[in-house]
Motif scaffolding. Structure first.
Motif, short mmCIF file in Angstrom:
data_model
loop_
_atom_site.label_atom_id
_atom_site.label_comp_id
_atom_site.label_asym_id
_atom_site.label_seq_id
_atom_site.Cartn_x
_atom_site.Cartn_y
_atom_site.Cartn_z
N ASN A 132 0.67 -1.11 -0.07
CA ASN A 132 -0.22 0.39 0.10
C ASN A 132 0.83 0.86 0.12
O ASN A 132 1.59 1.00 0.88
N TYR A 177 -2.46 11.28 -1.25
CA TYR A 177 -1.73 11.13 -2.74
C TYR A 177 -2.24 12.12 -3.56
O TYR A 177 -2.57 13.07 -3.24
N PHE A 235 3.09 9.77 -6.59
CA PHE A 235 3.44 10.57 -5.60
C PHE A 235 2.72 10.12 -4.17
O PHE A 235 1.56 10.35 -4.53
N1 SAM Z 1 -5.35 0.87 -4.07
C1 SAM Z 1 -3.47 1.87 -4.04
C2 SAM Z 1 -2.50 1.47 -2.75
O1 SAM Z 1 -2.87 0.65 -2.01
O2 SAM Z 1 -1.27 2.37 -2.54
C3 SAM Z 1 -3.78 3.55 -4.26
C4 SAM Z 1 -4.31 3.16 -5.64
S1 SAM Z 1 -4.42 5.00 -5.76
C5 SAM Z 1 -5.75 4.75 -7.36
C6 SAM Z 1 -2.94 5.85 -6.72
C7 SAM Z 1 -2.36 6.53 -6.25
O3 SAM Z 1 -1.60 5.96 -5.04
C8 SAM Z 1 -1.13 7.55 -6.87
O4 SAM Z 1 -1.50 9.39 -7.33
C9 SAM Z 1 0.17 7.97 -6.12
O5 SAM Z 1 -0.54 8.68 -5.05
C10 SAM Z 1 -0.27 6.59 -4.49
N2 SAM Z 1 1.05 5.67 -5.22
C11 SAM Z 1 0.46 4.47 -5.89
N3 SAM Z 1 1.60 3.35 -6.05
C12 SAM Z 1 2.78 4.31 -6.04
C13 SAM Z 1 4.06 4.70 -5.72
N4 SAM Z 1 4.82 3.52 -6.41
N5 SAM Z 1 4.88 5.70 -5.64
C14 SAM Z 1 4.39 6.46 -4.94
N6 SAM Z 1 3.26 7.15 -4.89
C15 SAM Z 1 2.71 5.70 -5.60
#
Ligand code: SAM
Length: 242
Positions: A132, A177, A235
């Motif tokens: 996550n 996020y 981010f």
């Molecule tokens: N369900 C996901 C989780 O468990 O973290 C989050 C999904 S949300 C649609 C996607 C957002 O999560 C991105 O826009 C970013 O803000 C954050 N995110 C996801 N992967 C990331 C990564 N590898 N590095 C930094 N932020 C990330």
């Protein structure tokens, strides 16, 4: 009634897959995902071949009915989203909510049953925990995280001021996020309202260009503005409490 597994998948590095998550995907009858291209990358990396059904924010109700039908036939369904833990700021939560509601109505039997039979009719939802982005960012922040406030994404336009006012009012570490399109906008807003506050901006966690920026909003903005590449990707922003 079948079983619905909520399976967390990597947020970048495909090796962040748990053994249990792999086993669950290999044994599922059907995998429900957000974007099939994204999930295919993960499945082909692990040589898993399964029927895929895409569920995304604007899915038609009939898609939900189809998934509910599969569960009612006793199938094992695995739900994944594009990255991380389904339901955390992604469409997974809405699907789970609808399936829980439909299993409560559509699959209820008319006749009174024994406890065992009644249990068998209930939809079982089992979490397969894993990556996550918010928790990964909190874990490296160095800020107190015995309590924290997760704020999801800031609104794109309307409601942004109110959102950031809530950040100011928080007594605990805040995490939210942000996308590449609005990271500068958010940091500029934070610079105005919390000029002295320490924060950590995590970019592309677990990926090739993973970067961790620490400092005040103004200090981090300088780093991001010094090179356009520093503004690319996904981010997470973590803000220390007062
Ligand atoms: N369900 C996901 C989780 O468990 O973290 C989050 C999904 S949300 C649609 C996607 C957002 O999560 C991105 O826009 C970013 O803000 C954050 N995110 C996801 N992967 C990331 C990564 N590898 N590095 C930094 N932020 C990330």
């Amino acid at each position: 009634m079948g079983i619905l597994y909520i399976v967390a998948t990597p947020i970048g590095n495909l090796e962040d897959m748990t053994f249990r998550a792999l086993k669950t995907l290999k044994e599922a009858d059907l995998i429900v995902c957000e974007d099939t291209r994204q999930t295919m990358k993960l499945l082909s990396h692990y040589q898993i071949s399964k029927p895929l059904v895409s569920y995304f924010q604007h899915s038609k109700f009939s898609k939900i009915e189809y998934i509910a039908q599969q569960l009612s036939e006793g199938k094992t369904v695995a739900l994944v989203t594009d990255a991380g833990t389904p339901g955390i700021s992604d469409p997974g939560g809405a699907l789970i909510n609808q399936l829980v509601s439909s299993s409560g109505g559509q699959f209820k039997t008319e006749e009174p049953k024994g406890r065992e039979a009644a249990e068998a009719e209930k939809l079982r939802i089992i979490p397969i925990p894993g990556p996550n982005a918010a928790v990964a960012a909190l874990s490296i922040s160095g800020f107190p995280v015995d309590k924290f406030f997760f704020m999801g994404f800031p609104p794109h336009k309307k409601g942004r001021n109110k959102y950031f006012e809530q950040v100011v009012g928080q007594k605990n570490t805040v995490v939210f996020y942000e996308s590449t399109h609005r990271i500068l906008k958010s940091l500029n807003q934070l610079k105005e309202i919390l000029p002295e506050r320490k924060m950590v901006v995590c970019r592309e966690l677990t990926k090739q260009f993973e970067s961790i920026y620490r400092g005040t909003a103004e200090e981090i903005l300088k780093i991001l503005e010094s090179d356009k590449n520093n503004q690319k990707g996904e981010f997470v922003v973590v803000i220390k409490s007062d």
